[in-house]
Scaffold this motif. Structure first.
Motif, PDB file in Angstrom:
ATOM      1  N   THR A  94       0.772  -1.160   0.020  1.00  0.00           N
ATOM      2  CA  THR A  94       0.033   0.093   0.014  1.00  0.00           C
ATOM      3  C   THR A  94       0.807   1.265   0.222  1.00  0.00           C
ATOM      4  OG1 THR A  94      -0.249   0.161   2.336  1.00  0.00           O
ATOM      5  CG2 THR A  94      -1.915  -1.166   1.045  1.00  0.00           C
ATOM      6  N   HIS A  95       2.076   1.045   0.412  1.00  0.00           N
ATOM      7  CA  HIS A  95       3.090   2.233   0.312  1.00  0.00           C
ATOM      8  C   HIS A  95       4.476   1.604   0.739  1.00  0.00           C
ATOM      9  CE1 HIS A  95       1.547   2.042   4.622  1.00  0.00           C
ATOM     10  NE2 HIS A  95       2.699   2.904   4.771  1.00  0.00           N
ATOM     11  N   VAL A  96       5.529   2.642   0.642  1.00  0.00           N
ATOM     12  CA  VAL A  96       6.791   2.242   1.221  1.00  0.00           C
ATOM     13  C   VAL A  96       6.672   2.360   2.701  1.00  0.00           C
ATOM     14  CG1 VAL A  96       9.102   2.819   1.288  1.00  0.00           C
ATOM     15  CG2 VAL A  96       7.982   3.051  -1.019  1.00  0.00           C
ATOM     16  N   HIS A  97       6.715   1.251   3.575  1.00  0.00           N
ATOM     17  CA  HIS A  97       6.575   1.268   4.908  1.00  0.00           C
ATOM     18  C   HIS A  97       7.767   1.730   5.509  1.00  0.00           C
ATOM     19  CE1 HIS A  97       2.933  -1.201   4.063  1.00  0.00           C
ATOM     20  NE2 HIS A  97       3.508  -1.811   3.270  1.00  0.00           N
ATOM     21  N   ALA A  98       7.483   2.599   6.547  1.00  0.00           N
ATOM     22  CA  ALA A  98       8.603   3.048   7.404  1.00  0.00           C
ATOM     23  C   ALA A  98       8.766   2.312   8.839  1.00  0.00           C
ATOM     24  CB  ALA A  98       8.627   4.437   7.539  1.00  0.00           C
ATOM     25  N   ASP A  99       8.133   1.376   9.150  1.00  0.00           N
ATOM     26  CA  ASP A  99       8.167   0.610  10.369  1.00  0.00           C
ATOM     27  C   ASP A  99       8.030  -0.606  10.255  1.00  0.00           C
ATOM     28  OD1 ASP A  99       5.484  -0.039   9.084  1.00  0.00           O
ATOM     29  OD2 ASP A  99       4.339   1.343  10.378  1.00  0.00           O
ATOM     30  N   HIS A 100       8.137  -1.406   9.199  1.00  0.00           N
ATOM     31  CA  HIS A 100       8.422  -2.837   9.027  1.00  0.00           C
ATOM     32  C   HIS A 100       8.994  -3.038   7.616  1.00  0.00           C
ATOM     33  CE1 HIS A 100       4.555  -2.895   7.006  1.00  0.00           C
ATOM     34  NE2 HIS A 100       4.830  -3.765   6.409  1.00  0.00           N
ATOM     35  N   GLY A 114      -4.076  -0.514   7.934  1.00  0.00           N
ATOM     36  CA  GLY A 114      -2.750  -1.279   8.019  1.00  0.00           C
ATOM     37  C   GLY A 114      -2.192  -1.832   9.153  1.00  0.00           C
ATOM     38  N   HIS A 115      -2.648  -0.930  10.258  1.00  0.00           N
ATOM     39  CA  HIS A 115      -2.113  -1.349  11.608  1.00  0.00           C
ATOM     40  C   HIS A 115      -3.057  -0.892  12.833  1.00  0.00           C
ATOM     41  CE1 HIS A 115       2.142  -1.027  10.392  1.00  0.00           C
ATOM     42  NE2 HIS A 115       1.823   0.241   9.581  1.00  0.00           N
ATOM     43  N   ASP A 116      -2.706  -1.623  13.901  1.00  0.00           N
ATOM     44  CA  ASP A 116      -3.835  -1.364  14.887  1.00  0.00           C
ATOM     45  C   ASP A 116      -2.643  -0.928  16.169  1.00  0.00           C
ATOM     46  OD1 ASP A 116      -6.065  -0.631  16.250  1.00  0.00           O
ATOM     47  OD2 ASP A 116      -6.550  -2.585  16.983  1.00  0.00           O
ATOM     48  N   GLY A 176      -0.711  11.301   1.692  1.00  0.00           N
ATOM     49  CA  GLY A 176      -0.991  11.882   3.003  1.00  0.00           C
ATOM     50  C   GLY A 176       0.092  11.519   3.944  1.00  0.00           C
ATOM     51  N   HIS A 177      -0.116   9.965   4.312  1.00  0.00           N
ATOM     52  CA  HIS A 177       0.852   9.306   5.281  1.00  0.00           C
ATOM     53  C   HIS A 177       2.168   9.272   4.314  1.00  0.00           C
ATOM     54  CE1 HIS A 177       2.458   6.483   7.835  1.00  0.00           C
ATOM     55  NE2 HIS A 177       2.589   5.551   6.747  1.00  0.00           N
ATOM     56  N   THR A 178       2.024   8.976   3.197  1.00  0.00           N
ATOM     57  CA  THR A 178       3.251   9.078   2.096  1.00  0.00           C
ATOM     58  C   THR A 178       2.575   9.499   0.925  1.00  0.00           C
ATOM     59  OG1 THR A 178       3.049   6.661   1.448  1.00  0.00           O
ATOM     60  CG2 THR A 178       4.401   7.190   3.229  1.00  0.00           C
ATOM     61  N   GLY A 204      -4.672   0.926   3.763  1.00  0.00           N
ATOM     62  CA  GLY A 204      -3.327   1.133   4.271  1.00  0.00           C
ATOM     63  C   GLY A 204      -3.108   2.121   5.562  1.00  0.00           C
ATOM     64  N   ASP A 205      -1.987   2.886   5.224  1.00  0.00           N
ATOM     65  CA  ASP A 205      -2.036   3.919   6.656  1.00  0.00           C
ATOM     66  C   ASP A 205      -2.734   5.127   6.319  1.00  0.00           C
ATOM     67  OD1 ASP A 205      -0.530   1.633   7.542  1.00  0.00           O
ATOM     68  OD2 ASP A 205       1.331   2.576   7.881  1.00  0.00           O
ATOM     69  N   SER A 206      -3.886   5.274   6.468  1.00  0.00           N
ATOM     70  CA  SER A 206      -4.545   6.484   6.124  1.00  0.00           C
ATOM     71  C   SER A 206      -5.446   6.784   7.513  1.00  0.00           C
ATOM     72  CB  SER A 206      -5.460   6.466   4.847  1.00  0.00           C
ATOM     73  OG  SER A 206      -6.285   5.487   4.809  1.00  0.00           O
TER      74      SER A 206
HETATM   75 FE   LIG Z   1       3.045   3.464   6.871  1.00  0.00          FE
END
Ligand SMILES: [Fe+2]
Length: 337
Positions: free
Chosen positions: A113-119, A247-249, A188-190, A205-207
């Motif tokens: 969903t995007h270039v992740h920065a946390d995993h 994408g996360h919780d 927005g997030h990325t 994703g992360d929105s």
């Molecule tokens: Fe992310």
């Protein structure tokens, strides 16, 4: 808040690959989904969804299935990484893959969903293990993210080209068996963030996160709280029964983890975006909150692998791989060193 300029002064950390070829794959336990979400009976385009939670990074991995053909797509697969030792471990991939094989699914696509920065993404391991090899897909603006961030890690352009197999266009549609999937740009997030809409579901994703968590941070290079607000307004404009998968919780102590909520739930209760929250209020909240957030624990390792589409940094002349980690001097002057 951190900026891309912080990434330029670097040291290096050795990277060890914990190769599963050196141990019996059969010894790796098959992972069972946290939950299986059945298709909505009233919607023939509604998918079957198996959700897997990667606990070390609080990441949801989604296995989305067309029941009639057993064709599946995998969203945001995770890879274990220990920053202390530099060890990469493929057990998460093998665990989920074991479930895929048990069910007889055919993985047709892998989508970031995007270039992740946390995993770290496990996409390249999946590509090696699944036959025929599924294409790795990501939003087309990944090239913008690569151009912004790759120089900080001295990633050669040859490792960026062809890192991904297919760059998804805005509103592009593709088939997953009998299901029609649509790509939605959710910046927005990325800047490269996308969602996948299928039937009554959106994988966002992360929105937007679960209502009591609110929304994703927007302070990464190229991120924008204003764009994030617009992206969330699109999501909240969908029919009230639409299921938004996040994408996360990051649940507090008063509830267990969860991966989706409906548009109606979000509009009623989202901490940052419920009905009545105007853009100016959201921007003020996001700016204040982002300024207080720590740099993600796996930021540098994640970017160095994920910008490469999940490949590890190239070997040096001695056959070793390294992560670069920038040094920021705090509590004094750099000249003191
Ligand atoms: Fe992310």
């Amino acid at each position: 808040m951190f900026a891309a300029s912080h990434l330029f002064r670097s040291s290096v950390t050795p990277l060890r690959r914990f190769s599963t070829s050196s141990r019996l794959c059969s010894a790796i336990p098959v992972l069972q989904p946290w939950k299986t979400h059945l298709p909505a009976p009233s919607n023939p385009q509604s998918p079957l969804i198996h959700t897997f939670f990667h606990s070390p990074t609080s990441t949801w991995q989604f296995l989305v299935v067309d029941q009639s053909t057993k064709k599946a797509m995998l969203l945001d697969p995770a890879l274990d990484y220990d920053p202390s030792s530099g060890a990469v471990d493929t057990k998460e991939v093998h665990g989920v893959l074991g479930f895929v094989r048990e069910k007889g699914y055919s993985v047709e696509r892998i989508i970031e969903t995007h270039v992740h920065a946390d995993h770290l993404t496990g996409a390249q391991v999946w590509k090696k293990l699944v036959k025929p090899t599924p294409p790795l897909c990501i939003g087309k603006r990944v090239v913008q993210v690569q151009a912004t961030l790759a120089p900080a890690y001295a990633i050669p352009s040859s490792s960026l080209q062809n890192a991904f197999d297919h760059l998804l266009d805005d509103d592009e549609t593709f088939q997953l068996g009998s299901l029609t999937c649509t790509v939605k740009h959710l910046p927005g997030h990325t800047p490269d963030s996308i969602g996948i809409q299928v039937g009554d579901c959106v994988f966002a994703g992360d929105s937007i996160f679960l209502p009591d968590v609110g929304s994703a941070r927007a302070d990464f290079p190229g991120g924008s709280a204003s764009h994030l607000y617009s992206s969330t307004q699109f999501l909240l404009s969908l029919p009230p029964t639409t299921r938004i998968f996040s994408g996360h919780d990051y649940p507090g102590e008063d509830r267990s983890k969860s991966c989706f909520s409906t548009v109606a739930d979000q509009k009623m209760a989202n901490l940052h975006l419920k009905d009545g929250v105007e853009e100016a209020e959201f921007l003020k909240m996001r700016k204040e909150r982002d300024s207080s957030l720590a740099v993600p624990r796996l930021l540098h390792a994640s970017l160095q692998v994920n910008l490469r589409g999940g490949r590890l940094p190239e070997k040096d002349e001695e056959g070793r791989r390294w992560m670069r980690v920038p040094i920021e001097v705090k509590g004094g002057e750099e000249e003191e060193f």
